[in-house]
Motif scaffolding. Structure first.
Motif, mmCIF file in Angstrom:
data_model
loop_
_atom_site.group_PDB
_atom_site.id
_atom_site.type_symbol
_atom_site.label_atom_id
_atom_site.label_comp_id
_atom_site.label_asym_id
_atom_site.label_seq_id
_atom_site.Cartn_x
_atom_site.Cartn_y
_atom_site.Cartn_z
ATOM 1 N N SER A 149 -5.634 4.252 1.336
ATOM 2 C CA SER A 149 -5.387 2.830 1.084
ATOM 3 C C SER A 149 -5.162 2.580 -0.407
ATOM 4 C CB SER A 149 -6.541 1.981 1.619
ATOM 5 O OG SER A 149 -7.768 2.338 1.011
ATOM 6 N N MET A 150 -5.880 3.313 -1.253
ATOM 7 C CA MET A 150 -5.631 3.197 -2.693
ATOM 8 C C MET A 150 -4.247 3.735 -3.044
ATOM 9 S SD MET A 150 -9.261 4.221 -4.457
ATOM 10 C CE MET A 150 -10.790 3.484 -3.893
ATOM 11 N N GLY A 161 9.560 1.083 -4.489
ATOM 12 C CA GLY A 161 10.232 -0.098 -3.977
ATOM 13 C C GLY A 161 9.773 -0.467 -2.589
ATOM 14 N N ARG A 162 9.377 0.534 -1.816
ATOM 15 C CA ARG A 162 8.926 0.294 -0.445
ATOM 16 C C ARG A 162 7.850 1.315 -0.108
ATOM 17 N NH1 ARG A 162 10.760 2.182 4.748
ATOM 18 N NH2 ARG A 162 10.240 0.689 6.403
ATOM 19 N N VAL A 163 6.760 0.855 0.510
ATOM 20 C CA VAL A 163 5.669 1.740 0.898
ATOM 21 C C VAL A 163 5.356 1.519 2.371
ATOM 22 C CG1 VAL A 163 3.268 2.402 0.527
ATOM 23 C CG2 VAL A 163 4.682 1.731 -1.427
ATOM 24 N N VAL A 164 5.338 2.614 3.127
ATOM 25 C CA VAL A 164 4.963 2.592 4.537
ATOM 26 C C VAL A 164 3.585 3.232 4.658
ATOM 27 C CG1 VAL A 164 5.548 3.345 6.881
ATOM 28 C CG2 VAL A 164 7.378 2.781 5.237
ATOM 29 N N GLY A 165 2.676 2.566 5.349
ATOM 30 C CA GLY A 165 1.341 3.116 5.567
ATOM 31 C C GLY A 165 1.160 3.506 7.019
ATOM 32 N N LEU A 173 -5.415 -0.680 9.125
ATOM 33 C CA LEU A 173 -3.957 -0.626 8.980
ATOM 34 C C LEU A 173 -3.399 -2.035 8.785
ATOM 35 C CD1 LEU A 173 -1.848 1.677 9.059
ATOM 36 C CD2 LEU A 173 -1.537 1.180 11.483
ATOM 37 N N ASP A 174 -3.859 -2.972 9.605
ATOM 38 C CA ASP A 174 -3.393 -4.348 9.480
ATOM 39 C C ASP A 174 -3.779 -4.956 8.131
ATOM 40 O OD1 ASP A 174 -2.282 -4.277 12.021
ATOM 41 O OD2 ASP A 174 -4.057 -5.132 12.993
ATOM 42 N N ALA A 175 -4.910 -4.528 7.577
ATOM 43 C CA ALA A 175 -5.376 -5.082 6.300
ATOM 44 C C ALA A 175 -4.596 -4.565 5.100
ATOM 45 C CB ALA A 175 -6.863 -4.781 6.113
ATOM 46 N N LEU A 176 -3.750 -3.559 5.303
ATOM 47 C CA LEU A 176 -3.002 -2.992 4.174
ATOM 48 C C LEU A 176 -1.982 -3.968 3.600
ATOM 49 C CD1 LEU A 176 -2.376 0.691 5.335
ATOM 50 C CD2 LEU A 176 -3.954 -0.118 3.581
ATOM 51 N N VAL A 181 1.476 -3.108 1.210
ATOM 52 C CA VAL A 181 2.280 -2.266 2.084
ATOM 53 C C VAL A 181 3.445 -3.075 2.652
ATOM 54 C CG1 VAL A 181 1.161 -2.705 4.309
ATOM 55 C CG2 VAL A 181 2.011 -0.413 3.783
ATOM 56 N N ASP A 182 4.579 -2.415 2.860
ATOM 57 C CA ASP A 182 5.768 -3.084 3.383
ATOM 58 C C ASP A 182 5.940 -2.901 4.883
ATOM 59 O OD1 ASP A 182 7.205 -4.032 0.833
ATOM 60 O OD2 ASP A 182 6.769 -1.937 0.385
#
Length: 321
Positions: A149-150, A161-165, A173-176, A181-182
């Motif tokens: 998460s960090m 430019g874009r981050v997928v978690g 996951l929802d809290a990211l 998170v994008d």
């Protein structure tokens, strides 16, 4: 002889015991610091069990790889341990002054002790192993752990430019979204559905930060390479952790059919000097609150009790002498 109270490992089959430990004599470039806060990281646990790949197997030992302390002149410092047997879970410890960085007098010592190790994994990976370029896209595989998460925040701070978690804990996951998170992908027991979701969200990413390894990582590699729109475009896969297992079985075609580069980031692949060079900038980001961490503090005297308790998801335990 100088005795200090410490978490002492006398057997790799038992938790550390809070008992006196003899500090070694101070050598050149070393000093004794009063320890104020030490994060109970997974790396600390693996060192205490003798299972980390850097373990020498020497007992007795004091675990702990880093911490926040106070020098004799009152200066606050973050420091990294430089010895496998003389760690940081102690009231005082001997440090190599060259492996420390001064902190502001009002620094949040608990937050820094908690966040430096997990944040450093992605920070160093994206600054030294595969220096990220502005606008590049990143997949964080294992984004629901503390370090993962960090890593979402670190990637954004460093210009992604874009981050997928991607992760298994749906609530985390929802809290990211609060961390920038994008897009998110749930890692489930349905391997085919998970592969499709990863391919849809992340087939064209530039960098993957992998905290899981094992079969989920192998499945993800196949899914991403297969769905990639331009297989000649470089994808850098950085292996950082192995929460899903220490090994994987990978089809050779993954490495031959795309411009796919696989490497690790950790002790050995990054030199101590390389880590030290990154400390001041990372301290600034954590102390400014731009890399978030939830903490709970526990007295060092309770180390044996706390050792047997499961980690609280999203919370890093910090031991204070």
């Amino acid at each position: 002889m100088v005795l200090v109270n410490a978490a002492v490992v006398t057997s790799f089959d038992e938790p550390p015991h809070h008992q006196p430990f003899e500090l070694p004599a101070v050598g050149g470039g070393q000093e004794v610091v009063e320890v104020l806060a030490v994060g109970l990281h997974p790396r600390t646990r693996s060192g205490a069990s003798g299972t980390h790949y850097t373990s020498t197997g020497v007992l007795p030992m004091v675990p702990g790889i880093d911490g926040v302390g106070r020098r004799a002149d009152g200066t606050l410092v973050y420091f990294a341990a430089d010895d496998d047997t003389i760690g940081t879970l102690a009231a005082r410890t001997v440090i190599d002054s060259r492996r420390s960085v001064a902190l502001p007098p009002d620094a949040d010592v608990v937050a820094i002790a908690a966040a430096m190790n997990p944040a450093m994994s992605s920070w160093v990976a994206l600054r030294t192993r595969v220096p990220i370029e502005p606008g590049q896209s990143v997949l964080v595989l294992g984004a629901t752990g503390n370090a993962g998460s960090m890593a979402v925040e670190v990637a954004k701070l460093l210009g992604a430019g874009r981050v997928v978690g991607a992760g298994r804990d749906r609530a985390r996951l929802d809290a990211l979204g609060d961390r920038g998170v994008d897009d998110i992908v749930a890692l489930t027991d349905d391997r085919e559905a998970t592969a499709r979701a990863l391919a849809d969200a992340a087939a064209d990413v530039d960098i993957v930060l992998d905290f899981v390894w094992g079969r989920p990582a192998a499945d993800a590699m196949v899914a991403l390479v297969t769905a990639r729109s331009d297989r000649g475009r470089e994808m850098n896969w950085i292996e950082i952790g192995s929460t899903a297992g220490p090994t994987l079985e990978l089809p050779s075609a993954v490495l031959r059919s795309a411009n796919f580069r696989l490497q690790g980031s950790g002790q050995g692949s990054v030199t101590p000097r390389g880590y030290l060079a990154e400390l001041p900038a990372l301290v600034d980001e954590i102390d400014a609150g731009r890399i978030g961490v939830q903490t709970r503090t526990v007295p060092l005297a309770d180390v044996e009790r706390i050792w047997a308790e499961p980690d609280v998801p999203g919370v890093r335990t910090v031991l204070v002498p």
